[in-house]
Enzyme design. Structure first.
Site, PDB file in Angstrom:
ATOM      1  N   GLN A 183       0.865  -1.176   0.000  1.00  0.00           N
ATOM      2  CA  GLN A 183       0.000   0.000   0.000  1.00  0.00           C
ATOM      3  C   GLN A 183       0.905   1.231   0.000  1.00  0.00           C
ATOM      4  O   GLN A 183       2.069   1.155   0.427  1.00  0.00           O
ATOM      5  CB  GLN A 183      -0.912  -0.073   1.243  1.00  0.00           C
ATOM      6  N   ASN A 185       1.654   3.836   1.588  1.00  0.00           N
ATOM      7  CA  ASN A 185       2.422   4.345   2.739  1.00  0.00           C
ATOM      8  C   ASN A 185       3.573   3.432   3.164  1.00  0.00           C
ATOM      9  O   ASN A 185       4.398   3.829   3.982  1.00  0.00           O
ATOM     10  CB  ASN A 185       1.514   4.509   3.966  1.00  0.00           C
ATOM     11  N   LYS A 186       3.611   2.221   2.656  1.00  0.00           N
ATOM     12  CA  LYS A 186       4.564   1.235   3.179  1.00  0.00           C
ATOM     13  C   LYS A 186       5.991   1.503   2.640  1.00  0.00           C
ATOM     14  O   LYS A 186       6.171   2.291   1.729  1.00  0.00           O
ATOM     15  CB  LYS A 186       4.084  -0.178   2.837  1.00  0.00           C
ATOM     16  N   ASN A 187       7.000   0.806   3.211  1.00  0.00           N
ATOM     17  CA  ASN A 187       8.403   1.129   2.866  1.00  0.00           C
ATOM     18  C   ASN A 187       8.706   0.956   1.380  1.00  0.00           C
ATOM     19  O   ASN A 187       9.522   1.676   0.831  1.00  0.00           O
ATOM     20  CB  ASN A 187       9.367   0.304   3.710  1.00  0.00           C
ATOM     21  N   ILE A 188       8.104  -0.048   0.739  1.00  0.00           N
ATOM     22  CA  ILE A 188       8.021  -0.041  -0.729  1.00  0.00           C
ATOM     23  C   ILE A 188       6.561  -0.235  -1.093  1.00  0.00           C
ATOM     24  O   ILE A 188       5.796  -0.837  -0.336  1.00  0.00           O
ATOM     25  CB  ILE A 188       8.903  -1.105  -1.437  1.00  0.00           C
TER      26      ILE A 188
END
Ligand code: PLP
Length: 375
Positions: A183, A185-188
């Site tokens: 999603q 917002n996640k780190n990738i």
């Protein structure tokens, strides 16, 4: 008149021109649904997770639902999880017809309190879904010792934990099921998306079947449907974004860690004692620093604090409100006071800006603004 600084959101994806071009190439190719890019991304993820089978999806929610289905969990079964997570973690349990059983969190790590898990196990308990909150891993030795002792499946909600480690091994590279989210917002990220790390080829076959309407090949040119599946496959457009992000994963995580270290330095040793606020656990070995939170002292009203920070041009989030206090869960019998630590954290936590393209000056700006409102 002062010049206003640009608005600082709590998170923002970093996307390079090469990735934008790769998406253009997919669009021009005429093959937009799952195809060569999905296959390439799954191969890269499998390498990343030590050669374990990996399948991609259109969210990091359906990944957990599918893991539960593969494990045969459904009506009459109980699944232990944490009330401190995005609501998806508990929703998937109900989605497959099982019953969520919450166990309160640890006050500092905000992860499920593994010392309280055994008391919640009944003859109906079939699985546990722990969350590696903000990328800080649960105690994996303790977790898997409990799972082995009570014959439970584990579906790690590792949505936030790509690149996190435990004793030098990547989360997802060992253990049972591990579910990751891409999603935005996640780190990738892939816009929306996720992946599931599986144990063997048989589970991978089921993971494909549940991803696409339960379709299975039969005969030379025929198909059959022998289980109920959904429509959860990732597009090649999303996978092209994921391939572009994978190139930067190590660098993104290193940047997050450096910024988190700068947060601690800028807050200083005495910040907690002076303000009554709580900082995260300063783990620079295992965490991928998905988020940097502070828990506000009781005397501070979160909504007012967030409003004041917004007026200073700083966007905050809160992760998360306790799941069992949402109306849908209250209607299932959950009430205030059942999981006091998750409730206190859920009411007072705020997420500070942290993303790879942030600068140390941005961190200092946030810390100055926080301190001026808490001292
Ligand atoms: C993001 C997230 C999810 C859900 O992932 P989606 O890709 O949005 O479906 C689940 N659990 C946690 C802890 C998350 O952070």
């Amino acid at each position: 008149m002062t010049t206003a600084l640009p608005f600082l959101p709590f998170t923002k994806p970093t996307i390079d021109e090469e990735t934008i071009a790769a998406v253009g190439n997919v669009l021009r190719s005429g093959w937009l649904t799952s195809g060569p890019n999905v296959q390439a991304l799954e191969a890269q993820l499998s390498d990343y997770f030590g050669g374990r089978p990996v399948r991609t999806y259109n969210s990091g929610t359906c990944t957990m639902e599918i893991a539960l289905r593969i494990a045969g969990i459904g009506a009459g079964d109980e699944v232990i999880t944490t009330p401190n997570s995005w609501v998806a973690t508990a929703n998937v349990i109900i989605e497959v017809g099982a019953t969520p059983v919450f166990v309160d969190i640890e006050a500092r790590s905000h992860n499920i309190d593994l010392d309280k898990v055994e008391a919640a196990i009944t003859p109906r308990t079939k699985a546990i879904i722990p969350v590696h909150m903000c990328g800080l891993p649960c105690d994996m030795d303790k977790l898997y010792a409990i799972a082995r002792k009570h014959n439970l499946r584990v579906v790690e909600d590792a949505a936030q934990a790509i690149g996190s480690t435990w004793k030098g091994q990547r989360i997802g590279a060992f253990g049972d099921f591990a579910s990751f989210s891409f999603q935005v917002n996640k780190n990738i990220m892939t816009g929306e998306g996720g992946c599931l790390v599986l144990n063997n080829a048989e589970e991978a076959r089921l993971a494909e079947k549940y991803r696409l309407q339960g379709v299975t090949r039969s005969g030379l040119d025929g198909i059959d449907v022998d289980v109920l599946g959904g429509k959860y496959n990732m597009t090649d457009i999303a996978a092209a974004i994921g391939l572009g992000q994978m190139k930067h994963l190590t660098e993104f995580n290193a940047k997050r860690k450096a910024l988190a270290q700068h947060y601690f330095a800028a807050f200083g040793q005495d910040f907690e004692a002076r303000s009554g606020a709580e900082l995260p656990i300063a783990d620079f070995e295992n965490s991928n620093w998905h988020m940097f939170h502070i828990v506000l002292p009781e005397r501070i009203k979160r909504s007012e604090f967030m409003q004041q920070m917004m007026e200073a041009g700083i966007g905050l989030g809160y992760h998360y409100r306790a799941i069992h206090l949402f109306s849908y869960y209250r209607a299932r019998g959950f009430t205030d006071g059942m999981f006091p630590i998750a409730e206190r954290v859920g009411k007072q936590i705020v997420t500070l800006p942290l993303f790879p393209s942030m600068t140390e000056a941005d961190v200092e700006r946030v810390v100055t603004a926080v301190k001026s409102r808490l001292s």
